[in-house]
Design a protein around this motif. Structure first.
Motif, PDB file in Angstrom:
ATOM      1  N   GLU A 168      29.558  -8.080 -27.869  1.00  0.00           N
ATOM      2  CA  GLU A 168      28.502  -8.796 -27.153  1.00  0.00           C
ATOM      3  C   GLU A 168      27.210  -8.634 -27.942  1.00  0.00           C
ATOM      4  O   GLU A 168      26.759  -7.512 -28.195  1.00  0.00           O
ATOM      5  CB  GLU A 168      28.323  -8.233 -25.737  1.00  0.00           C
ATOM      6  CG  GLU A 168      27.398  -9.052 -24.863  1.00  0.00           C
ATOM      7  CD  GLU A 168      28.035 -10.324 -24.329  1.00  0.00           C
ATOM      8  OE1 GLU A 168      27.288 -11.222 -23.927  1.00  0.00           O
ATOM      9  OE2 GLU A 168      29.290 -10.410 -24.312  1.00  0.00           O
ATOM     10  N   MET A 169      26.636  -9.761 -28.336  1.00  0.00           N
ATOM     11  CA  MET A 169      25.431  -9.743 -29.165  1.00  0.00           C
ATOM     12  C   MET A 169      24.286 -10.371 -28.394  1.00  0.00           C
ATOM     13  O   MET A 169      24.364 -11.533 -27.994  1.00  0.00           O
ATOM     14  CB  MET A 169      25.685 -10.478 -30.479  1.00  0.00           C
ATOM     15  CG  MET A 169      26.751  -9.798 -31.327  1.00  0.00           C
ATOM     16  SD  MET A 169      26.954 -10.570 -32.931  1.00  0.00           S
ATOM     17  CE  MET A 169      28.072  -9.408 -33.730  1.00  0.00           C
ATOM     18  N   THR A 170      23.228  -9.591 -28.206  1.00  0.00           N
ATOM     19  CA  THR A 170      22.145  -9.970 -27.302  1.00  0.00           C
ATOM     20  C   THR A 170      20.796  -9.860 -28.002  1.00  0.00           C
ATOM     21  O   THR A 170      20.545  -8.888 -28.719  1.00  0.00           O
ATOM     22  CB  THR A 170      22.152  -9.054 -26.059  1.00  0.00           C
ATOM     23  OG1 THR A 170      23.452  -9.082 -25.461  1.00  0.00           O
ATOM     24  CG2 THR A 170      21.105  -9.498 -25.049  1.00  0.00           C
ATOM     25  N   VAL A 171      19.954 -10.853 -27.765  1.00  0.00           N
ATOM     26  CA  VAL A 171      18.581 -10.833 -28.268  1.00  0.00           C
ATOM     27  C   VAL A 171      17.653 -10.882 -27.066  1.00  0.00           C
ATOM     28  O   VAL A 171      17.782 -11.752 -26.202  1.00  0.00           O
ATOM     29  CB  VAL A 171      18.299 -12.026 -29.201  1.00  0.00           C
ATOM     30  CG1 VAL A 171      16.853 -11.954 -29.707  1.00  0.00           C
ATOM     31  CG2 VAL A 171      19.290 -12.084 -30.348  1.00  0.00           C
ATOM     32  N   TYR A 172      16.707  -9.958 -26.999  1.00  0.00           N
ATOM     33  CA  TYR A 172      15.717  -9.939 -25.919  1.00  0.00           C
ATOM     34  C   TYR A 172      14.599 -10.928 -26.264  1.00  0.00           C
ATOM     35  O   TYR A 172      13.898 -10.759 -27.258  1.00  0.00           O
ATOM     36  CB  TYR A 172      15.169  -8.532 -25.709  1.00  0.00           C
ATOM     37  CG  TYR A 172      16.141  -7.602 -25.008  1.00  0.00           C
ATOM     38  CD1 TYR A 172      15.945  -7.220 -23.687  1.00  0.00           C
ATOM     39  CD2 TYR A 172      17.273  -7.128 -25.663  1.00  0.00           C
ATOM     40  CE1 TYR A 172      16.836  -6.386 -23.036  1.00  0.00           C
ATOM     41  CE2 TYR A 172      18.184  -6.299 -25.027  1.00  0.00           C
ATOM     42  CZ  TYR A 172      17.961  -5.936 -23.710  1.00  0.00           C
ATOM     43  OH  TYR A 172      18.875  -5.114 -23.081  1.00  0.00           O
ATOM     44  N   LEU A 173      14.459 -11.958 -25.426  1.00  0.00           N
ATOM     45  CA  LEU A 173      13.474 -13.004 -25.660  1.00  0.00           C
ATOM     46  C   LEU A 173      12.116 -12.694 -25.048  1.00  0.00           C
ATOM     47  O   LEU A 173      11.096 -13.208 -25.500  1.00  0.00           O
ATOM     48  CB  LEU A 173      13.980 -14.320 -25.079  1.00  0.00           C
ATOM     49  CG  LEU A 173      15.367 -14.784 -25.558  1.00  0.00           C
ATOM     50  CD1 LEU A 173      15.789 -16.054 -24.817  1.00  0.00           C
ATOM     51  CD2 LEU A 173      15.375 -15.006 -27.064  1.00  0.00           C
ATOM     52  N   ARG A 174      12.122 -11.867 -24.011  1.00  0.00           N
ATOM     53  CA  ARG A 174      10.884 -11.503 -23.300  1.00  0.00           C
ATOM     54  C   ARG A 174      10.958 -10.038 -22.913  1.00  0.00           C
ATOM     55  O   ARG A 174      12.032  -9.461 -22.830  1.00  0.00           O
ATOM     56  CB  ARG A 174      10.729 -12.342 -22.019  1.00  0.00           C
ATOM     57  CG  ARG A 174      10.599 -13.829 -22.239  1.00  0.00           C
ATOM     58  CD  ARG A 174      10.939 -14.622 -20.977  1.00  0.00           C
ATOM     59  NE  ARG A 174      10.230 -14.126 -19.791  1.00  0.00           N
ATOM     60  CZ  ARG A 174      10.592 -14.436 -18.533  1.00  0.00           C
ATOM     61  NH1 ARG A 174      11.645 -15.217 -18.322  1.00  0.00           N
ATOM     62  NH2 ARG A 174       9.901 -13.959 -17.522  1.00  0.00           N
ATOM     63  N   ASP A 175       9.795  -9.449 -22.665  1.00  0.00           N
ATOM     64  CA  ASP A 175       9.782  -8.105 -22.102  1.00  0.00           C
ATOM     65  C   ASP A 175      10.350  -8.149 -20.692  1.00  0.00           C
ATOM     66  O   ASP A 175      10.113  -9.098 -19.939  1.00  0.00           O
ATOM     67  CB  ASP A 175       8.349  -7.552 -22.068  1.00  0.00           C
ATOM     68  CG  ASP A 175       7.829  -7.224 -23.453  1.00  0.00           C
ATOM     69  OD1 ASP A 175       8.658  -6.887 -24.334  1.00  0.00           O
ATOM     70  OD2 ASP A 175       6.595  -7.296 -23.652  1.00  0.00           O
ATOM     71  N   LEU A 176      11.105  -7.123 -20.345  1.00  0.00           N
ATOM     72  CA  LEU A 176      11.711  -7.077 -19.025  1.00  0.00           C
ATOM     73  C   LEU A 176      10.675  -6.746 -17.947  1.00  0.00           C
ATOM     74  O   LEU A 176       9.655  -6.109 -18.228  1.00  0.00           O
ATOM     75  CB  LEU A 176      12.827  -6.029 -19.001  1.00  0.00           C
ATOM     76  CG  LEU A 176      13.976  -6.282 -20.000  1.00  0.00           C
ATOM     77  CD1 LEU A 176      14.991  -5.160 -19.915  1.00  0.00           C
ATOM     78  CD2 LEU A 176      14.651  -7.626 -19.734  1.00  0.00           C
ATOM     79  N   PRO A 177      10.939  -7.161 -16.708  1.00  0.00           N
ATOM     80  CA  PRO A 177       9.969  -6.878 -15.625  1.00  0.00           C
ATOM     81  C   PRO A 177       9.909  -5.392 -15.282  1.00  0.00           C
ATOM     82  O   PRO A 177      10.822  -4.657 -15.565  1.00  0.00           O
ATOM     83  CB  PRO A 177      10.524  -7.703 -14.455  1.00  0.00           C
ATOM     84  CG  PRO A 177      11.974  -7.851 -14.743  1.00  0.00           C
ATOM     85  CD  PRO A 177      12.099  -7.926 -16.246  1.00  0.00           C
TER      86      PRO A 177
END
Length: 219
Positions: A210-219
């Protein structure tokens, strides 16, 4: 050896290629962001691996990162790898491998205690000026993938621009981890994708990363 004599927990050649390409994407994005920072000193690229084992995957990461230094030049790109393990014996083996490969200056090994939060341990080793983790590879105890990920998220070590690769999510049926990422994707916080392939050193056992890119800071 692993194909013909003894199966081992290395990522193997096929998965290494996928991980390297994903890491290259992370590096290119990192350098591009640094190029836009007028007058701000470049920070080191922070690469974290969970699950050192014998050091195979850390060498894959180090080799890819060294190629980036040659590509961009050390003034534009520098890095360090932090790899964690619960076994001191395995860390000793890995450190011997790093020395043989002449990569020991690029890799810090961290012995973690299962009772301590991962984020607390990592913060003791990461640079003071670090913005968090740029690239994270999860390949340790499978039940710990989701708890450790959520701990790193809560500690703000994973944030906008972080790249995360999680191995063995199909073979080990890590549906909780994948569903967590899918929820973040549905809310627009990440982009996540499953790269399907065979289990390392196997011709018929299905697996995936599973390859994931964080697009925004998390809440």
């Amino acid at each position: 050896y692993c194909l013909k004599k003894q199966w081992m927990y290395h990522v193997g050649m096929e998965k290494s290629r996928f991980i390297s390409k994903f890491l290259e994407r992370s590096i290119d994005a990192f350098v591009e962001r640094n190029d836009r920072r007028d007058g701000i000193a470049n920070k080191k690229f922070v690469c974290v691996e969970l699950g050192t084992y014998c050091g195979y995957s850390a060498l894959v990461l180090a080799s890819t990162l060294r190629q980036a230094v040659l590509k961009y030049g050390q003034d534009a790109f520098d890095f360090h790898i932090y790899t964690t393990e619960v076994s001191s014996k395995l860390l000793n083996v890995a450190m011997s491998i790093f020395r043989l490969a002449k990569m020991k200056n690029y890799v810090s090994t961290i012995l973690v205690q299962e009772c301590d939060p991962l984020s607390t341990t990592l913060k003791k080793h990461l640079p003071d000026d670090s913005d968090g983790i740029d690239f994270l590879l999860l390949d340790h105890a499978k039940p710990m993938y989701l708890p450790d990920l959520m701990d790193l998220e809560s500690a703000r070590l994973l944030r906008k621009h972080s790249f995360v690769a999680a191995d063995n999510v199909i073979f080990n049926r890590l549906d909780g981890y994948r569903n967590h990422m899918k929820r973040w994707e549905a809310e627009g916080f990440v982009e996540t994708n499953l790269e399907e392939m065979n289990l390392e050193y196997s011709n018929n056992l299905k697996d995936g990363i599973e390859m994931t890119v964080y697009l925004r800071d998390l809440p």
